[in-house]
Scaffold this motif. Structure first.
Motif, PDB file in Angstrom:
ATOM      1  N   ALA A 278       5.130   6.635 -15.251  1.00  0.00           N
ATOM      2  CA  ALA A 278       5.221   6.419 -13.880  1.00  0.00           C
ATOM      3  C   ALA A 278       7.121   6.647 -13.643  1.00  0.00           C
ATOM      4  N   PRO A 279       7.289   6.953 -11.678  1.00  0.00           N
ATOM      5  CA  PRO A 279       8.676   6.852 -11.863  1.00  0.00           C
ATOM      6  C   PRO A 279       9.527   5.675 -11.372  1.00  0.00           C
ATOM      7  N   ALA A 280      10.157   5.666 -12.221  1.00  0.00           N
ATOM      8  CA  ALA A 280      11.337   3.874 -11.779  1.00  0.00           C
ATOM      9  C   ALA A 280      10.834   3.497 -10.024  1.00  0.00           C
ATOM     10  N   ALA A 281      10.804   4.795  -9.275  1.00  0.00           N
ATOM     11  CA  ALA A 281      10.511   4.012  -8.281  1.00  0.00           C
ATOM     12  C   ALA A 281       9.482   5.090  -7.146  1.00  0.00           C
ATOM     13  N   ARG A 282       9.243   4.400  -5.973  1.00  0.00           N
ATOM     14  CA  ARG A 282       7.391   4.683  -5.639  1.00  0.00           C
ATOM     15  C   ARG A 282       8.360   6.620  -5.043  1.00  0.00           C
ATOM     16  N   PRO A 283       7.581   7.125  -5.075  1.00  0.00           N
ATOM     17  CA  PRO A 283       8.066   8.762  -4.895  1.00  0.00           C
ATOM     18  C   PRO A 283       7.578   9.032  -3.439  1.00  0.00           C
ATOM     19  N   PRO A 284       8.423  10.069  -2.958  1.00  0.00           N
ATOM     20  CA  PRO A 284       8.458  10.712  -1.742  1.00  0.00           C
ATOM     21  C   PRO A 284       7.174  11.241  -0.945  1.00  0.00           C
ATOM     22  N   ALA A 285       6.610  10.683  -0.118  1.00  0.00           N
ATOM     23  CA  ALA A 285       5.181  10.624   0.982  1.00  0.00           C
ATOM     24  C   ALA A 285       5.650  10.868   1.943  1.00  0.00           C
ATOM     25  N   PRO A 286       4.584  11.692   2.601  1.00  0.00           N
ATOM     26  CA  PRO A 286       5.211  12.179   4.269  1.00  0.00           C
ATOM     27  C   PRO A 286       4.523  10.839   5.056  1.00  0.00           C
ATOM     28  N   PRO A 287       4.467  10.112   6.185  1.00  0.00           N
ATOM     29  CA  PRO A 287       4.087   9.226   6.986  1.00  0.00           C
ATOM     30  C   PRO A 287       2.775   9.136   7.249  1.00  0.00           C
ATOM     31  N   CYS A 288       2.431   7.735   6.948  1.00  0.00           N
ATOM     32  CA  CYS A 288       0.684   7.592   6.539  1.00  0.00           C
ATOM     33  C   CYS A 288       0.761   6.769   7.919  1.00  0.00           C
ATOM     34  N   VAL A 289       0.435   6.207   8.884  1.00  0.00           N
ATOM     35  CA  VAL A 289       0.369   5.539   9.431  1.00  0.00           C
ATOM     36  C   VAL A 289      -0.533   5.307  10.350  1.00  0.00           C
ATOM     37  N   LYS A 290      -1.366   4.150  10.384  1.00  0.00           N
ATOM     38  CA  LYS A 290      -2.562   4.450  11.303  1.00  0.00           C
ATOM     39  C   LYS A 290      -2.783   3.705  12.482  1.00  0.00           C
ATOM     40  N   GLN A 291      -3.180   4.511  13.153  1.00  0.00           N
ATOM     41  CA  GLN A 291      -2.800   4.701  14.582  1.00  0.00           C
ATOM     42  C   GLN A 291      -4.080   3.667  15.006  1.00  0.00           C
ATOM     43  N   ASN A 292      -4.686   2.360  16.101  1.00  0.00           N
ATOM     44  CA  ASN A 292      -5.025   1.789  16.564  1.00  0.00           C
ATOM     45  C   ASN A 292      -6.207   1.124  15.123  1.00  0.00           C
ATOM     46  N   PRO A 293      -6.160   0.480  13.993  1.00  0.00           N
ATOM     47  CA  PRO A 293      -7.140   0.673  12.777  1.00  0.00           C
ATOM     48  C   PRO A 293      -7.722  -0.187  13.219  1.00  0.00           C
ATOM     49  N   THR A 294      -8.459  -0.773  12.433  1.00  0.00           N
ATOM     50  CA  THR A 294      -9.812  -1.125  12.812  1.00  0.00           C
ATOM     51  C   THR A 294     -10.118  -1.969  11.413  1.00  0.00           C
ATOM     52  N   ASP A 295     -11.254  -3.007  11.838  1.00  0.00           N
ATOM     53  CA  ASP A 295     -11.444  -3.895  10.282  1.00  0.00           C
ATOM     54  C   ASP A 295     -11.828  -2.664   8.993  1.00  0.00           C
ATOM     55  N   LYS A 296     -12.283  -1.685   9.491  1.00  0.00           N
ATOM     56  CA  LYS A 296     -12.906  -0.908   8.196  1.00  0.00           C
ATOM     57  C   LYS A 296     -11.510  -0.067   8.131  1.00  0.00           C
ATOM     58  N   SER A 297     -10.776   0.663   8.479  1.00  0.00           N
ATOM     59  CA  SER A 297      -9.769   1.745   8.315  1.00  0.00           C
ATOM     60  C   SER A 297      -8.885   1.620   7.118  1.00  0.00           C
TER      61      SER A 297
END
Length: 541
Positions: A278-297
């Protein structure tokens, strides 16, 4: 299982002291990796021909590893210290600069032929590079180094076991100067061993079987031949393990009636599984932000490969964000007396507010010799569904999950042997990719179907695929004909259709652990501080 309600939950119970005691008691009974007297450290310098956007280029590759000096049949031979160093030429740096890539994070896939007595098997050495990414220089060559674990190999019989390098795949995650994914976000290079490669790619020879007998006190010569050179690479071109004859070497002193006999052809070496470190740190990734989440998101990253059968290659689908809204679970009791937990969730790809993957770039050899580089995206053309069916059978719970997504393949840019080919702004498949559908009445129309299977044993983590914890998803797709391709009155639909479209394209995607976006306190290690998935999976073939 690492998951979130309402999916079924499990917990991990660890008994470190008991495990250590059991290991100590059982150690003498467990077959270990071959530990011959002495070892051989190899360094192989090989030339590879790589298909780059600008055309074929020569790359210098150095492979280092340590092998046992000798092994016995039935023992595990485990290469260690596996390192792959690739020096890409200045032309590759120019290609990356043209793509506006300031950094690259490499992964390598080195295929090896493991052979003994005319029978052979393939092993895959995966390598990754730890953070930070490698800066793309202003000019000159670019050197990339990866390390990883090699799978163990078990020889079925006595005789020389040879390890020979074959194809090399290089996957580059491209980044900008500020650390964000570039556009395209990835570049895959297919490299073949050059015809003038040193030793025809032979890395090492491990003698399997008893060592040559010690000379008698009288000084009479031993009838056994000498062992392999310490480097593991034969120097005598006429020897049985000479370059060019990796498939089947004869052990020193092997009786002629046993050498290469037909009965040995089916005794191929057995190759185990191994994952790169495994890489030493979190690999790069695109943004993944949920807008207006619910308790099932939930949200998660997914990545993997898709074969293009007509071109004899595979395209790396870059790390992509998936937003998931879990459905309510439903317990059903079929007539056969079993108990099933059903759950149907909805999902969508999310890249910069659009339902698509990040742009990705792949290079193939069209017509077998012309390097063609295409920049593409997969666009979601309708609802994505995740249908999970968990068979509840104590203590094992068997999960089966179908992911269905109507995805259109859009081609943004094409270069043939480095020359741009204008495909216009509307080049795409006529319809979404299609897969065989086990339930066409419920799910009509063309769409990709991927299946994940998992097992949940009470008190342990899930294995295989489960929606909340992720895992491998596989399927097969037909690529439809293309439409809208061309500019200036030139129609390229038939060209792309003839080159790419058709059935039988294997797909394997790896989904990472999900992040429960809407819960008050997410589980440690599953989410970043801003509620994005922490786990970025690595693609697998």
């Amino acid at each position: 299982m690492r998951g979130h309600p309402p999916a079924p939950q499990t917990r991990r119970v660890r008994a470190r002291g008991a495990a250590l005691a059991a290991l100590a008691a059982l150690a003498p009974l467990i077959p270990s990796a071959a530990a011959a007297v002495g070892s051989q450290e190899i360094t192989a310098k090989l030339n590879y021909d790589c298909a780059l956007p600008s055309g074929h280029q020569r790359a210098a590759v150095r492979v280092t590893a340590t092998f046992p000096g000798r092994a016995t049949a039935g023992e595990r031979i485990l290469p260690t210290g596996v390192t792959t160093t690739v020096e890409l030429p200045a032309a590759a740096v120019a290609d990356l600069t043209a793509l506006k890539a300031a950094t690259v994070l490499p992964e390598t896939r080195l295929t090896l032929q493991v052979a003994q007595r005319g029978a052979s098997a393939q092993a895959l050495w995966r390598g990754t590079a730890g953070a930070p990414p490698v800066a793309v220089p202003a000019a000159g060559p670019l050197t990339l180094t990866t390390t990883g674990d090699a799978p163990a190999v078990t020889a079925a019989a006595d005789g020389d076991l040879t390890f020979t390098a074959a194809d090399l795949g290089i996957d580059l995650a491209l980044g900008t100067a500020d650390g964000a994914p570039a556009t395209p976000a990835s570049l895959s290079l297919a490299c073949t061993l050059a015809k003038d490669a040193d030793g025809h790619g032979l890395l090492a020879t491990v003698p399997v079987g008893p060592a040559p007998s010690t000379p008698a006190p009288s000084g009479s010569p031993s009838p056994s031949a000498p062992t392999a050179p310490a480097s593991g690479r034969p120097t005598d071109p006429a020897s049985p393990t000479a370059p060019g004859t990796p498939k089947g070497s004869t052990a020193p002193g092997t009786p002629p009636e046993r050498a290469g006999g037909a009965k040995d052809k089916d005794k191929a070496p057995k190759v185990g599984d191994a994952r790169a470190g495994a890489p030493a740190a979190r690999p790069p990734a695109p943004p993944c932000v949920k807008q207006n989440p619910t308790d099932k998101s939930l949200n998660a990253f997914i990545t993997g490969y898709s074969n293009v059968r007509k071109l004899g290659g595979a395209s790396l689908i870059p790390v992509s964000c998936v937003q998931i809204e879990q459905g309510d679970p439903d317990i059903v009791f079929p007539p056969d007396g079993s108990i099933h937990l059903l759950q149907k969730s909805e999902a969508y790809l999310d890249y910069q507010g659009r339902k698509q993957t990040p742009p990705f770039q792949s290079t193939f050899l069209t017509f077998g010799f012309t390097p063609t580089t295409a920049t593409m995206i997969l666009e979601q053309a309708g609802p994505m569904t995740v249908a999970s069916d968990v068979l509840l059978v104590f203590p094992d719970n068997i999960a089966e999950t179908y992911v269905r997504a109507p995805l259109v393949l859009r081609v943004l840019d094409v270069k043939v042997n480095g020359t741009p080919l204008d495909v216009g702004p509307s080049c795409r498949t006529e319809t979404p990719l299609s897969s065989p559908e086990p339930d066409p009445d419920t799910y009509p129309g063309p769409h990709l179907v991927m299946l994940g299977k998992g097992q949940l044993i009470n008190g342990t983590d899930a294995t295989g695929y489960v929606l909340t914890s992720g895992g491998p998803l596989t399927g097969e797709v037909t690529i439809p004909p293309f439409t809208g391709c061309g500019a200036g009155g030139e129609d390229l639909d038939r060209l792309l259709t003839a080159s790419i479209s058709g059935p039988g394209n294997y797909v394997k995607q790896i989904q990472g652990q999900t992040c429960a976006v809407g819960v008050e306190v997410p589980t440690e290690g599953q989410c970043t501080e801003d509620r994005q998935p922490y786990v970025v999976p690595a693609p697998e073939r």
